[in-house]
Design a protein around this motif. Structure first.
Motif, PDB file in Angstrom:
ATOM      1  N   PHE B 288       3.507   2.419  -3.608  1.00 47.17           N
ATOM      2  CA  PHE B 288       3.157   2.369  -2.222  1.00 47.17           C
ATOM      3  C   PHE B 288       2.710   1.082  -1.658  1.00 47.17           C
ATOM      4  O   PHE B 288       3.004   0.660  -0.848  1.00 47.17           O
ATOM      5  CB  PHE B 288       2.062   3.597  -1.933  1.00 47.17           C
ATOM      6  CG  PHE B 288       1.538   3.813  -0.795  1.00 47.17           C
ATOM      7  CD1 PHE B 288       2.388   4.708   0.224  1.00 47.17           C
ATOM      8  CD2 PHE B 288       0.503   3.209  -0.155  1.00 47.17           C
ATOM      9  CE1 PHE B 288       1.882   4.995   1.593  1.00 47.17           C
ATOM     10  CE2 PHE B 288       0.251   3.190   1.475  1.00 47.17           C
ATOM     11  CZ  PHE B 288       0.897   4.067   2.052  1.00 47.17           C
ATOM     12  N   LYS B 291       5.651  -1.156  -1.375  1.00 42.17           N
ATOM     13  CA  LYS B 291       6.742  -0.831  -0.437  1.00 42.17           C
ATOM     14  C   LYS B 291       6.428  -0.273   0.846  1.00 42.17           C
ATOM     15  O   LYS B 291       7.386  -0.408   1.884  1.00 42.17           O
ATOM     16  CB  LYS B 291       7.550   0.216  -1.098  1.00 42.17           C
ATOM     17  CG  LYS B 291       8.511  -0.329  -2.293  1.00 42.17           C
ATOM     18  CD  LYS B 291       9.568  -1.241  -1.951  1.00 42.17           C
ATOM     19  CE  LYS B 291      10.218  -1.685  -3.112  1.00 42.17           C
ATOM     20  NZ  LYS B 291      11.221  -2.570  -2.670  1.00 42.17           N
ATOM     21  N   ARG B 292       5.157   0.151   1.206  1.00 45.43           N
ATOM     22  CA  ARG B 292       5.192   0.712   2.247  1.00 45.43           C
ATOM     23  C   ARG B 292       3.499   0.170   3.055  1.00 45.43           C
ATOM     24  O   ARG B 292       3.388   0.627   4.150  1.00 45.43           O
ATOM     25  CB  ARG B 292       4.439   2.304   2.180  1.00 45.43           C
ATOM     26  CG  ARG B 292       5.881   3.146   1.526  1.00 45.43           C
ATOM     27  CD  ARG B 292       6.990   3.100   2.445  1.00 45.43           C
ATOM     28  NE  ARG B 292       6.817   3.593   3.794  1.00 45.43           N
ATOM     29  CZ  ARG B 292       6.667   4.679   4.228  1.00 45.43           C
ATOM     30  NH1 ARG B 292       7.132   5.611   3.610  1.00 45.43           N
ATOM     31  NH2 ARG B 292       6.533   5.041   5.654  1.00 45.43           N
ATOM     32  N   THR B 293       3.333  -0.986   2.529  1.00 45.84           N
ATOM     33  CA  THR B 293       2.254  -1.494   3.254  1.00 45.84           C
ATOM     34  C   THR B 293       2.573  -3.221   3.757  1.00 45.84           C
ATOM     35  O   THR B 293       3.649  -3.468   3.047  1.00 45.84           O
ATOM     36  CB  THR B 293       1.073  -1.884   2.508  1.00 45.84           C
ATOM     37  OG1 THR B 293       1.331  -2.437   1.325  1.00 45.84           O
ATOM     38  CG2 THR B 293       0.423  -0.333   1.793  1.00 45.84           C
TER      39      THR B 293
END
Lengths: 261, 430
Positions: B288, B291-293
């Motif tokens: 996470f 990839k997502r921050t």
């Protein structure tokens, strides 16, 4: 034009160690004009725009934007003013895809502070479409797999997708073929028509005479002069680039010997 | 931060046409392989080959009990390798992780001593991780702010922290860990029921996340591709329930209840080891993060083109320091699990092949040494391969030397594959 220029630089100087890169340079860009910046290799064109973009600090001089004195200490300061630069070496991350590059450093996040990929992807698609960049097969492919022209298109799109007021293009057509050069020049004209100011750095005088409204010539770190496109010729510009024209520095003749930095 | 993508130059004669033509899954996979984007494919194939080989050559290899064993053996290295992924992504190296893991274990072991400070276990763990986080950040600061190459900074770290461990342990030699919090990270097993619930939870949560992603695509007016997501969901479900099925079948020797005939061998069922769940938690959390921050995105950007990242207004030094801090913390987590397995800390802590195994794990898992390419899960796969080989050769009766040789050969193969893939990618991108 009586209004204040959008960008006004007075007496900017910059040294790298013992090398005097810029000496008392004056430079201005009006609203909605395409200002060409020309000069031989090492004349200080890239250094000047890097100072404006906050990549380099400068030693002395004043920069005012929109009539107000500003200090630019980093890329974020420049971006806040609405100054965007498309660099000669493009400044794209090869390992990231088109969308990720377009939003690099200004990622859109959702309410949980997660990257909001769908929104970024959609806006990227819209921006590229509006710039008629249609040759890119997927905006989710890494930039490394794009051709030179496609990469240039992404870099330009990246610069103009923000509410930018001044877009600086450093040699945007140097690596492009005829058709793609045409496309970029069309784009430059359109940007100016929209009221954006454009600074265009190029070696190609033909390109410059096609789109620029005015031309600033740099030589050996000094500004030689500003020429209106309609009142000058390519010969005069070439002469200014290679030999220099005395403007404000007394004692340097038209065919002055090389200035020792 | 503007969230609007204002279109400045609308319409330069838009050519009509659908530029994102429909591609089948197979076409995309073939395209990926051709352009050098191999993903986890080589690792999965390699693992299948290795498991098949040992299943036929080593007795007792292909058993539920040994499966649990491999999980426990790989847990420590996997945690350290998770940190290595981040360091490699920014094209740096951290050689101090081996002994940093030792420092964390030593700190926790010292603080829990009943005749010493006797701190509660959770506090020992937190303080130990705090220590290695600070050390990691300090090393990162020297790299990012001063500009000393990370190889040199962390090589110095390797020597310094090894020296600290030797000095601290030279009198005592071994510190026993009797603290439950610490030891259970490597010795606790969930009961069968709880294990199944965990598998169901993992699958369910993954389905939720995948579904919300699809809805997000739809909301933004993008083409929704449910098929790849469904395939991944099936994969996650099979993996989760498969692992739990094997683990709950595993048994360990136990004392027989009274009245059992003497000839009988009594066993007691194991379950899903806590270490497996911990690996999963860190895998999900760090994936996470990557990839997502925005931080994760900036890590990839710094590794891809640090100058471009700087011009985009990213604080490159801050990213580098944080990455070395993550590296330190993950080394600490791995060190605690390794110490928990031994239930002690001795003079060898953090030494041996730990450092090279961790870096190899990340590299075998497809993380590029050149920066900018790789996934957090690569560390898990790479570590699985290393642990499987070590385990299989051990059971097969091979000597330590053979294990090193085989691991080295596979590492060389993995890096060669990475280099070839990179060249392929460059060629396809001109």
């Amino acid at each position: 034009m009586s209004e204040t220029p959008l960008l006004e630089i007075r007496d900017l100087s910059k040294t790298f160690g013992s090398v005097q890169a810029l000496t008392d340079v004056d430079f201005e860009v009006r609203r909605g004009e395409v200002m060409a910046l020309v000069g031989d290799n090492g004349a200080g064109k890239s250094t000047l725009i890097k100072c404006v973009a906050g990549i380099h600090g400068y030693d002395s001089g004043e920069i005012s934007f929109d009539g107000e004195a500003v200090s630019i200490h980093g890329p974020k300061d420049a971006a806040k003013l609405g100054i965007e630069v498309v660099y000669q070496d493009l400044a794209l991350c090869d390992n990231l895809d088109v969308v990720q590059n377009m939003y690099l450093g200004r990622e859109v996040r959702d309410f949980l502070f997660r990257l909001n990929e769908p929104v970024m992807e959609q806006h990227t698609a819209e921006t590229l479409e509006s710039l008629a960049v249609t040759t890119i097969r997927s905006i989710r492919q890494p930039v490394a797999s794009l051709s030179g022209g496609q990469r240039q298109s992404v870099a330009v799109a990246k610069a103009v997708q923000w509410n930018s007021r001044l877009v600086i293009l450093d040699e945007p057509t140097a690596a492009l073929g005829v058709a793609q050069t045409r496309q970029v020049l069309e784009l430059v004209k359109r940007l100016a028509e929209q009221g954006l100011s454009v600074v265009l750095i190029s070696h190609n005088l033909h390109d410059i005479f096609e789109v620029a409204t005015r031309i600033t010539v740099l030589r050996l770190g000094r500004d030689v002069g500003v020429y209106e496109r309609d009142k000058t010729t390519e010969q005069e510009i070439v002469h200014a680039i290679t030999a220099g024209v005395p403007t404000k520095i007394a004692g340097i003749a038209e065919t002055a010997p090389e200035i020792v930095a | 931060m503007s969230t609007e993508a204002d279109v400045v130059a609308p319409g330069i004669g838009l050519p009509e046409g659908d530029e994102t033509e429909q591609q089948t899954l197979w076409q995309r996979a073939v395209g990926n392989v051709k352009s050098g984007n191999l993903g986890v494919l080589p690792v999965v194939i390699g693992e299948v080959l290795i498991v098949t080989y040992f299943s036929f050559t080593a007795t007792n290899f292909f058993t539920a009990g040994n499966f649990v064993n491999v999980i426990l053996q790989m847990a420590g290295v996997t945690m350290i390798a998770f940190g290595v992924v981040f360091v490699l992504l920014i094209a740096e190296i951290d050689l101090s992780i081996g002994y940093l893991s030792g420092i964390a274990a030593l700190t926790a072991a010292t603080l829990q001593l009943p005749d010493g400070r006797n701190y509660p276990g959770w506090l020992c763990i937190l303080l130990a991780l705090g220590v290695v986080a600070i050390i990691g950040a300090a090393q990162g600061t020297v790299v990012a702010k001063v500009g000393v190459p990370s190889f040199v900074v962390t090589l110095a770290g390797l020597l310094i922290w090894q020296g600290v461990i030797l000095r601290e342990l030279q009198v005592r030699g071994v510190i026993q860990i009797e603290e439950d919090w610490i030891n259970k990270t490597a010795t606790y097993y969930f009961s069968a029921t709880v294990s199944w619930i965990i598998a169901a939870l993992v699958t369910g949560l993954y389905a939720l996340v995948a579904l919300s992603g699809l809805f997000g695509q739809q909301r933004a007016g993008l083409k929704v591709r449910p098929l790849p997501a469904l395939a991944k969901l099936v994969g996650v479900a099979v993996a989760a329930f498969g692992v739990v099925a094997i683990c709950t079948h595993a048994t360990k020797p136990a004392a027989c209840p009274e009245g059992t005939p003497l000839a009988e061998v009594c066993t007691q069922p194991l379950g899903l080891p806590l270490a497996a769940v911990l690996m999963l938690v860190f895998l999900v959390g760090l994936t996470f993060l990557a990839k997502r921050t925005t931080f994760g995105r900036h890590v990839y950007a710094v590794g891809g083109n640090a100058e471009a990242a700087r011009r985009a207004g990213i604080n490159v030094a801050r990213v580098r320091i944080l990455v070395f801090m993550i590296s330190g913390i993950m080394a600490g987590v791995g060190g605690l699990i390794l110490a928990a397995r031994l239930q002690s800390v001795n003079l060898n802590v953090g030494g041996g092949t730990l450092l090279l195994d961790s870096i190899s794990a990340a590299v075998i898992g497809g993380v590029s040494l050149f920066g900018g390419r790789g996934e957090v899960r690569g560390a898990l796969f790479g570590s699985l391969i290393i642990a499987t080989i070590a385990n299989g050769l051990n059971i097969g009766g091979y000597k330590t030397g053979t294990i090193y040789i085989v691991t080295g050969a596979i590492l060389l193969g993995a890096v060669t594959l990475d280099t070839v893939a990179r060249r392929l990618q460059e060629r396809s991108g001109r």
